[in-house]
Design an enzyme around this catalytic site. Structure first.
Site, PDB file in Angstrom:
ATOM      1  N   GLU A   1      -5.357   9.641   0.568  1.00 33.19           N
ATOM      2  CA  GLU A   1      -5.785   8.237   0.511  1.00 33.19           C
ATOM      3  C   GLU A   1      -6.870   7.980  -0.542  1.00 33.19           C
ATOM      4  O   GLU A   1      -6.799   6.978  -1.245  1.00 33.19           O
ATOM      5  CB  GLU A   1      -6.297   7.790   1.881  1.00 33.19           C
ATOM      6  CG  GLU A   1      -5.248   7.762   2.986  1.00 33.19           C
ATOM      7  CD  GLU A   1      -4.143   6.704   2.773  1.00 33.19           C
ATOM      8  OE1 GLU A   1      -3.217   6.676   3.580  1.00 33.19           O
ATOM      9  OE2 GLU A   1      -4.212   5.932   1.801  1.00 33.19           O
TER      10      GLU A   1
ATOM     11  N   HIS B   1       0.852  -1.209   0.000  1.00 37.72           N
ATOM     12  CA  HIS B   1       0.000   0.000   0.000  1.00 37.72           C
ATOM     13  C   HIS B   1       0.889   1.261   0.000  1.00 37.72           C
ATOM     14  O   HIS B   1       0.679   2.187  -0.773  1.00 37.72           O
ATOM     15  CB  HIS B   1      -0.895   0.010   1.236  1.00 37.72           C
ATOM     16  CG  HIS B   1      -1.529   1.352   1.504  1.00 37.72           C
ATOM     17  ND1 HIS B   1      -2.684   1.774   0.889  1.00 37.72           N
ATOM     18  CD2 HIS B   1      -1.133   2.380   2.301  1.00 37.72           C
ATOM     19  CE1 HIS B   1      -2.977   3.013   1.291  1.00 37.72           C
ATOM     20  NE2 HIS B   1      -2.045   3.398   2.155  1.00 37.72           N
TER      21      HIS B   1
ATOM     22  N   HIS C   1       1.471   5.267  -2.253  1.00 32.38           N
ATOM     23  CA  HIS C   1       1.882   6.610  -1.820  1.00 32.38           C
ATOM     24  C   HIS C   1       3.151   7.140  -2.493  1.00 32.38           C
ATOM     25  O   HIS C   1       3.249   8.336  -2.786  1.00 32.38           O
ATOM     26  CB  HIS C   1       2.141   6.598  -0.303  1.00 32.38           C
ATOM     27  CG  HIS C   1       0.901   6.599   0.511  1.00 32.38           C
ATOM     28  ND1 HIS C   1       0.059   7.688   0.609  1.00 32.38           N
ATOM     29  CD2 HIS C   1       0.343   5.639   1.278  1.00 32.38           C
ATOM     30  CE1 HIS C   1      -0.961   7.388   1.410  1.00 32.38           C
ATOM     31  NE2 HIS C   1      -0.825   6.150   1.820  1.00 32.38           N
TER      32      HIS C   1
ATOM     33  N   SER D   1      -4.091   1.294  -4.562  1.00 34.64           N
ATOM     34  CA  SER D   1      -3.520   0.017  -4.101  1.00 34.64           C
ATOM     35  C   SER D   1      -4.615  -1.019  -3.832  1.00 34.64           C
ATOM     36  O   SER D   1      -4.332  -2.120  -3.364  1.00 34.64           O
ATOM     37  CB  SER D   1      -2.717   0.240  -2.811  1.00 34.64           C
ATOM     38  OG  SER D   1      -3.548   0.821  -1.808  1.00 34.64           O
TER      39      SER D   1
HETATM   40  N1  HBI Z   1       1.308   5.977  10.330  1.00 32.23           N
HETATM   41  N2  HBI Z   1       2.856   4.635   9.210  1.00 32.23           N
HETATM   42  C1  HBI Z   1       1.757   5.433   9.171  1.00 32.23           C
HETATM   43  N3  HBI Z   1       1.129   5.667   7.999  1.00 32.23           N
HETATM   44  C2  HBI Z   1       0.034   6.465   7.930  1.00 32.23           C
HETATM   45  O1  HBI Z   1      -0.524   6.685   6.847  1.00 32.23           O
HETATM   46  C3  HBI Z   1      -0.455   7.053   9.116  1.00 32.23           C
HETATM   47  C4  HBI Z   1       0.221   6.788  10.314  1.00 32.23           C
HETATM   48  N4  HBI Z   1      -0.227   7.330  11.447  1.00 32.23           N
HETATM   49  C5  HBI Z   1      -1.351   8.226  11.518  1.00 32.23           C
HETATM   50  C6  HBI Z   1      -2.026   8.383  10.194  1.00 32.23           C
HETATM   51  N5  HBI Z   1      -1.557   7.860   9.079  1.00 32.23           N
HETATM   52  C7  HBI Z   1      -3.315   9.136  10.084  1.00 32.23           C
HETATM   53  O2  HBI Z   1      -3.880   9.355  11.350  1.00 32.23           O
HETATM   54  C8  HBI Z   1      -3.134  10.462   9.371  1.00 32.23           C
HETATM   55  O3  HBI Z   1      -4.407  11.000   9.114  1.00 32.23           O
HETATM   56  C9  HBI Z   1      -2.349  11.385  10.197  1.00 32.23           C
HETATM   57 FE    FE Z   2      -1.958   5.192   3.209  1.00 29.70          FE
END
Ligand code: HBI
Ligand code: FE
Length: 296
Positions: A182, A136, A141, A201
């Protein structure tokens, strides 16, 4: 170090991943040598299923960048990707055990470091996974981080997140991230295209998001996005459509403090609310030979 990682969605299921190996900033080693032949093969199958769906569905910027990444047949070494990414937009990718708390997440983005999960889903999770895995993150991303305007938006989002900490606005930022990074759509002269990683994804949502007449597709509006909750366990009821990455970056440039106050005074909207006078987009016509990805 045992850390309390962020829990995505449900409160009773600990997130996957080995957080004991994480440093204070939640980064860890990718340990590429420990990846098995079977895992590389599963990643290749995921990649091949998704790449077939990209033409006519993913935005051009995504398709052009993906071709430069060279991850068609295996999980790449993150340093290989970072070397290319630094040259393009000054970003790099860093390994993390999985989902991490908001603050370290925002801090990494603010420093042009994108966290990529190191674990890969199991074969039985081929079609659906709740938490982001390495496929993903890498497939969904990383390609758009090669686009300078989108890369600037991601850094601004991280910086904004750090400022939002004391303003009790993390939920509004999570919605902004959700409905753009997303699950965002882009309108082009050839019709709607996908730029959201969660869609790109996904085995079935790429075609669904563009052609199904079930969801609504609204013109991107920052306040509307921040008032709109989302679901993590099914296709989206609402998608937001931008006209360009510049529009997204410009919309999020001003300070959000007043916006947060305004949104906090308004009701959270139902998932598929329709407000008077909202700009809506029709779905793309069904492409007769579109692969839905279900023939995996
Ligand atoms: N941590 N590794 C990772 N990847 C993310 O996309 C991610 C996260 N922590 C918090 C988060 N996304 C979401 O809460 C965002 O909206 C900040
Ligand atoms: Fe993501």
């Amino acid at each position: 170090m045992a850390v309390q990682p962020v829990v995505y969605g449900s409160s009773d299921r600990p997130p996957r991943g080995n957080y004991a190996i994480a440093a204070d900033d939640y980064t860890c080693d990718q340990d590429w040598g420990a990846i098995s032949v079977e895992q590389h093969a599963l990643f290749e199958r995921l990649f091949q299923r998704q790449i077939r769906q990209m033409p006519g569905h993913a935005c051009d910027e995504f398709i052009h960048a993906l071709a430069r990444l060279g991850m068609e047949t295996r999980i790449p070494r993150f340093e290989e990707i970072s070397r290319k990414l630094r040259r393009a937009t000054g970003w790099e990718i860093v390994a993390v055990p999985g989902l991490i708390p908001e603050r370290p997440f925002f801090s990494l983005l603010a420093n042009r470091r994108f966290p990529v999960t190191v674990w890969l889903r199991e074969p039985h999770e081929f079609d659906y996974i709740v938490e982001p895995d390495v496929f993903h993150d890498l497939f969904g991303h990383v390609p758009l981080l090669f686009n300078p305007v989108f890369a600037d938006y991601m850094q601004a989002f991280g910086a904004g997140g750090l400022k939002a900490e004391g303003l009790n606005a993390l939920e509004y930022l999570a919605r902004l991230y959700w409905y753009t990074v997303e699950f965002g759509l882009l309108t082009t002269r050839d019709g709607l295209r996908v730029y959201g990683a969660g869609i790109l994804s996904s085995g079935g949502e790429t075609v669904h998001a563009l052609t199904s007449d079930t969801p609504q597709r609204l013109g991107f509006d920052l306040e509307r996005v921040m008032r709109t909750p989302y679901r993590i366990d099914d296709y989206q009821d609402t998608y937001f459509v931008i006209r360009s990455f510049a529009q997204l970056f410009d919309a999020t440039a001003p300070d959000f403090t007043q916006l947060y106050t305004r949104v906090a005074a308004l009701d959270t909207l139902p998932l598929n609310a329709r407000l008077r006078g909202e700009l809506t987009y029709s779905p793309n016509p069904l492409d007769p030979d579109a692969t839905t990805g279900d023939q995996s």
